[in-house]
Design a protein around this motif. Structure first.
Motif, PDB file in Angstrom:
ATOM      1  N   GLU A  15      -5.064   7.987   1.929  1.00  0.00           N
ATOM      2  CA  GLU A  15      -5.305   6.967   0.911  1.00  0.00           C
ATOM      3  C   GLU A  15      -4.720   5.623   1.350  1.00  0.00           C
ATOM      4  O   GLU A  15      -5.345   4.570   1.159  1.00  0.00           O
ATOM      5  N   VAL A  16      -3.524   5.660   1.934  1.00  0.00           N
ATOM      6  CA  VAL A  16      -2.898   4.436   2.429  1.00  0.00           C
ATOM      7  C   VAL A  16      -3.765   3.789   3.502  1.00  0.00           C
ATOM      8  O   VAL A  16      -3.986   2.572   3.501  1.00  0.00           O
ATOM      9  N   CYS A  48       0.830  -1.212   0.000  1.00  0.00           N
ATOM     10  CA  CYS A  48       0.000   0.000   0.000  1.00  0.00           C
ATOM     11  C   CYS A  48       0.859   1.255   0.000  1.00  0.00           C
ATOM     12  O   CYS A  48       0.548   2.238  -0.691  1.00  0.00           O
ATOM     13  N   LYS A  99      -6.818   2.109   1.796  1.00  0.00           N
ATOM     14  CA  LYS A  99      -6.436   0.922   1.029  1.00  0.00           C
ATOM     15  C   LYS A  99      -6.001  -0.217   1.942  1.00  0.00           C
ATOM     16  O   LYS A  99      -6.378  -1.377   1.754  1.00  0.00           O
ATOM     17  N   LYS A 146       2.513   1.910  -3.434  1.00  0.00           N
ATOM     18  CA  LYS A 146       1.623   2.366  -4.499  1.00  0.00           C
ATOM     19  C   LYS A 146       0.971   3.712  -4.211  1.00  0.00           C
ATOM     20  O   LYS A 146       0.399   4.321  -5.115  1.00  0.00           O
ATOM     21  N   ASN A 147       1.015   4.168  -2.949  1.00  0.00           N
ATOM     22  CA  ASN A 147       0.363   5.422  -2.569  1.00  0.00           C
ATOM     23  C   ASN A 147       1.273   6.213  -1.637  1.00  0.00           C
ATOM     24  O   ASN A 147       1.887   5.634  -0.728  1.00  0.00           O
ATOM     25  N   ASP A 148       1.351   7.529  -1.837  1.00  0.00           N
ATOM     26  CA  ASP A 148       2.152   8.347  -0.934  1.00  0.00           C
ATOM     27  C   ASP A 148       1.310   9.328  -0.126  1.00  0.00           C
ATOM     28  O   ASP A 148       1.840  10.204   0.560  1.00  0.00           O
ATOM     29  N   ASP A 149      -0.007   9.177  -0.194  1.00  0.00           N
ATOM     30  CA  ASP A 149      -0.902  10.003   0.610  1.00  0.00           C
ATOM     31  C   ASP A 149      -1.376   9.192   1.811  1.00  0.00           C
ATOM     32  O   ASP A 149      -1.895   8.077   1.658  1.00  0.00           O
TER      33      ASP A 149
END
Length: 325
Positions: free
Chosen positions: A260-261, A251, A264, A254-257
């Protein structure tokens, strides 16, 4: 909020693995753990070598190097049922202490609680949930383990107490054995363990309830036993904790926010560990003294899969007559 700096609090199996995985991938990450050097980890040290190899390969570690004993057969016994033998599907005991040391060797770690400012704090502190904080409802089972020179059984042995109240185990550990018990009260544990001669005594509490509704808080995200990735049936937490750490790593990759992490990661944990709430419900039903019925078959199949994932060639046909009424 964009994730830049990351701190991992707790360098047990999930924290150490995640630290190595993230560092190898270029993350700005630091590990923290106040444990003293050579701290003897309270743990059964039992896991499935076939599953362990999958994760260790991702960080360049040879899992076979840490195997202390491999099972050839596993015996289940218990209140009101005779011993039943199952074949092995990879059950072994490992030198967990050495493995955790080797996973973080050469990495940026500090022997203290987390200090400083970080965009993300990963709580890998296990049963304490030191950074996440206490859950609003929890189930912790006390466990005690003896390191001994001998045991009644040379291979892996489990004895299950009446009413799902816990179990006693004997695990070969290289030249020694781990004899332990986990139960709802210490009196039951002591009744089985007090007669056992021992070289060392250790103990802890085991989290048996999945806590997937509270796996993050503010900039803290939990992994491993801190969020309840421990089998309610076997008490095994090594492979499930590695799995949760790998999910978090993917997670983050694939995501740096941060928000959002969190979304997910929560979804993936619930999806990948969907059997755990069912297994916990099954355990609770047994502890309440309720009989199993045909509608419990789904949970029973989850239990079979869980035991096989642990490395036990469990066959439900061998025990269904005892449990299903």
């Amino acid at each position: 909020m964009k994730i830049g700096s990351i701190a991992i609090g707790g360098l047990g199996i999930s924290g150490s693995y995640l630290l190595r995985r993230m560092k190898d991938s270029g993350f700005n990450v630091t590990g923290f753990d106040p444990k003293v050097p050579n701290y003897y980890i309270p743990c059964g040290y039992a896991t499935n070598i076939k599953k362990l190899k999958i994760y260790m390969k991702k960080i360049g570690i040879d899992a076979d190097k840490y195997v202390l004993s491999r099972s050839s057969k596993i015996t289940f016994s218990g209140h009101n049922f005779k011993p039943i033998e199952f074949g092995s599907m990879g059950l072994c005991t490992i030198d967990k202490n050495m493995l955790e040391r080797d996973m973080i060797d050469g990495l940026d770690t500090k022997r203290e609680i987390i200090s400083g400012e970080f965009n993300l704090v990963v709580d890998a502190t296990g049963v304490s949930r030191f950074y996440l904080g206490k859950h609003t409802s929890d189930l912790l089972m006390p466990a005690r383990e003896y390191l001994t020179d001998s045991a009644h059984h040379s291979d892996f042995y489990f004895y299950f107490f009446e009413g799902g109240k816990g179990y006693y185990w004997e695990f070969p550990l290289g030249d020694h054995y781990h004899i332990g018990s986990g139960a709802v009260d210490l009196e039951m544990i002591d009744s089985y363990l007090k007669p056992v001669p021992h070289l060392r005594v250790t103990g802890r509490k085991i989290r048996l309830k999945p806590l997937f509704d509270q796996i993050s808080r503010d900039n803290v995200i939990g992994t491993g036993e801190a969020i309840g990735t421990v089998s309610p049936i076997t008490g095994e937490g090594i492979i499930p904790s590695l799995k949760s750490a790998e999910i978090l790593f993917q997670c983050l990759r694939k995501n740096d926010d941060l928000e959002e992490v969190k979304i997910k990661y929560s979804g993936e944990i619930i999806k990948n560990f969907r059997s755990y709430p069912e297994l916990y419900r099954l355990l609770s039903k047994v502890q309440r003294g309720e009989n199993f019925h045909i509608q419990d078959l789904k949970a029973a199949l989850f239990a079979r899969k869980d035991l096989r994932n642990f490395g036990i060639g469990f066959k439900i046909t061998k025990v269904i007559g005892h449990f299903l009424r």
